[in-house]
Design an enzyme around this catalytic site. Structure first.
Site, PDB file in Angstrom:
ATOM      1  N   HIS A 146       0.447  -7.140  -0.071  1.00  0.00           N
ATOM      2  CA  HIS A 146      -0.868  -6.619  -0.490  1.00  0.00           C
ATOM      3  C   HIS A 146      -1.318  -7.397  -1.720  1.00  0.00           C
ATOM      4  CE1 HIS A 146      -0.823  -2.905   2.063  1.00  0.00           C
ATOM      5  NE2 HIS A 146       0.464  -3.232   2.085  1.00  0.00           N
TER       6      HIS A 146
ATOM      7  N   HIS B  15       3.782  -9.618   5.420  1.00  0.00           N
ATOM      8  CA  HIS B  15       3.214  -8.318   5.032  1.00  0.00           C
ATOM      9  C   HIS B  15       3.270  -8.154   3.515  1.00  0.00           C
ATOM     10  CE1 HIS B  15       2.596  -3.827   5.999  1.00  0.00           C
ATOM     11  NE2 HIS B  15       2.546  -3.944   4.678  1.00  0.00           N
TER      12      HIS B  15
ATOM     13  N   ASP C  61       5.685  -6.460   1.118  1.00  0.00           N
ATOM     14  CA  ASP C  61       4.809  -5.295   1.028  1.00  0.00           C
ATOM     15  C   ASP C  61       4.228  -5.177  -0.377  1.00  0.00           C
ATOM     16  OD1 ASP C  61       3.430  -3.097   1.914  1.00  0.00           O
ATOM     17  OD2 ASP C  61       5.121  -1.724   1.867  1.00  0.00           O
TER      18      ASP C  61
ATOM     19  N   GLN D 225      -6.435   2.169   3.922  1.00  0.00           N
ATOM     20  CA  GLN D 225      -5.260   2.873   3.385  1.00  0.00           C
ATOM     21  C   GLN D 225      -5.403   4.385   3.371  1.00  0.00           C
ATOM     22  OE1 GLN D 225      -2.916   1.725  -0.198  1.00  0.00           O
ATOM     23  NE2 GLN D 225      -1.698   2.826   1.292  1.00  0.00           N
TER      24      GLN D 225
ATOM     25  N   HIS E 157      -0.333  -0.224   9.495  1.00  0.00           N
ATOM     26  CA  HIS E 157       0.729   0.521   8.836  1.00  0.00           C
ATOM     27  C   HIS E 157       0.962   1.765   9.701  1.00  0.00           C
ATOM     28  CE1 HIS E 157      -0.247  -2.055   5.511  1.00  0.00           C
ATOM     29  NE2 HIS E 157       0.630  -1.476   4.710  1.00  0.00           N
TER      30      HIS E 157
ATOM     31  N   GLU F 127       4.437   5.438   8.042  1.00  0.00           N
ATOM     32  CA  GLU F 127       5.183   5.130   6.816  1.00  0.00           C
ATOM     33  C   GLU F 127       5.574   6.447   6.172  1.00  0.00           C
ATOM     34  OE1 GLU F 127       3.133   2.615   4.045  1.00  0.00           O
ATOM     35  OE2 GLU F 127       4.812   2.584   2.647  1.00  0.00           O
TER      36      GLU F 127
HETATM   37 ZN   LIG Z   1       1.940  -2.423   3.326  1.00  0.00          ZN
END
Ligand SMILES: [Zn+2]
Length: 411
Positions: free
Chosen positions: A58, A56, A309, A152, A210, A213
């Site tokens: 980005h 995981h 992440d 996102q 996701h 979070e």
């Molecule tokens: Zn993430």
């Protein structure tokens, strides 16, 4: 023979082993192999394991903080907002450059499989896909990158993201992502989840969202995702990242949701770097840790891994693309210190993460691809404790990186 590794210390084995590699595959593992080989490495009793997996990250966002030196971020919402400023300047070349730095670090640190989310929204457009796809192509001879299409900023909140998600899958994204908590109402979150499952079914793709979070127990999309997976029979094909709200629920509801997660064969990825920084941020003492219920999930038989992440971006200003460093951080965040828990941390960056990425051809076993790392360590605890040098990183039987730190003590 392509490669012969002599005197390897292998996990769960007392005796040192030799490892024979031919045609990129592990052909034999036993003591005292005698054979000619193009390359012979004497591991001298150092630990030899499978290479690492980063499940995981980005890669479209990494290193963006270098472009925003004055960014001030307190909450997750701040991070998304400030990141949007950088997003306006995204280009394929910039993503290739910023991400390339991280991919090279990952390789040097022994990571040869990566799953990367890419933002898809009205600001990012589709350039994130093109940039990370270019990265995937540029490094395909050494590292395997899976791309997750990730909305996102939501799908109901940002309807163009639906088209971008579909377009990314058409262009070749591997996995369908999601962010169902980032909608205005629970009904919209449910519609978000349904959209993602519909798209995944269309492409017969796995899902990696996701989920929740947030440290706010109001958000209950983990249960929605588990229910959807069970209802559609998408068992063992769904991963949820973060799931921080699970830690904020009362124990009774948390146990109820964990049971559903286990029933759905879902996997969980906790991301301690970002979650330790951004969750519980508004708490007075005691400040919550913000990571999900790792031990309770493990006790329920759920596969749990951890990821970097964010790295040098608005969400998290540090990060070294270093799985052993992450294992150390996760040990602290999840309080995993018993011998079996320390072994489990190592499984999480190797065999357990392989389950999430669906890697059938992975592992230190005869017949599997020879992706390995030789560490300057005698055992797992030492490797995690000292962030041991990756003496050799081996991809398909070929050495792709070497590290040996030199320290001179002037005493
Ligand atoms: Zn993430």
């Amino acid at each position: 023979m392509q490669l012969l590794i002599k005197n390897a210390r292998i996990r769960h084995k007392k005796e040192w082993m030799d490892i024979a590699v031919e045609g990129g595959k592990i052909m034999d593992i036993r003591p005292g192999i005698v054979s000619e080989a193009e390359e012979v490495i004497d591991a001298e009793g150092h630990l030899v394991t499978s290479s690492f997996i980063e499940p995981h990250i980005h890669l479209d966002k990494v290193n963006v903080l270098d472009e925003l030196p004055d960014a001030k971020v307190v909450t997750l919402e701040d991070a998304i907002e400030v990141q949007a400023i950088a997003k306006k300047n995204y280009s394929e070349e910039r993503i290739l450059k910023r991400g390339g730095d991280v991919v090279r670090r990952e390789i040097a640190n022994g990571t040869l499989h990566i799953r990367s989310h890419i933002d898809l929204d009205d600001v990012a457009g589709i350039v994130t896909y093109d940039g990370v796809a270019a990265l995937k192509e540029a490094y395909k001879d050494t590292v395997d990158i899976q791309i997750v299409a990730f909305p996102q900023v939501g799908l109901m909140k940002c309807p163009v993201a639906k088209e971008l998600m579909a377009e990314a899958m058409r262009r070749g994204a591997d996995v369908v992502g999601g962010m169902p908590a980032n909608e205005n109402t629970p009904d919209d979150s449910r519609a978000h989840v349904k959209f993602c499952f519909d798209l995944a079914e269309k492409y017969d793709a796995d899902i990696d969202m996701h989920v929740d979070e947030t440290d706010d127990p109001f958000y209950r999309t983990l249960e929605m995702v588990a229910d959807e997976a069970i209802a559609r029979g998408y068992i063992g094909r769904v991963t949820a990242g973060h799931t921080c709200a699970l830690a904020a629920y009362d124990d009774h509801y948390a146990a109820y949701v964990i049971e559903k997660v286990a029933k759905a064969g879902m996997r969980i990825i906790t991301n301690p770097p970002t979650n330790l920084m951004l969750e519980g941020r508004m708490d007075k003492q005691p400040i919550r840790r913000g990571i999900t219920r790792v031990k309770e999930l493990l006790d329920a038989g759920v596969t749990v891994c951890f990821g970097q992440d964010n790295l040098n971006d608005t969400f998290y200003p540090f990060g070294a693309a270093n799985s052993l460093q992450l294992a150390n951080l996760t040990a602290h965040a999840a309080q995993m210190t018993a011998p079996d828990e320390i072994e489990k941390l190592y499984d999480m960056i190797t065999t357990e993460a392989a389950k999430i990425l669906g890697l059938g051809d992975y592992g230190l076993e005869v017949g599997k691809t020879a992706d390995m790392v030789i560490l300057s360590a005698q055992d797992i605890r030492e490797a995690i404790r000292l962030d041991s040098d990756r003496l050799y990183v081996i991809h398909k039987g070929k050495v792709v990186a070497k590290t040996k730190r030199e320290v001179s003590l002037m005493i």
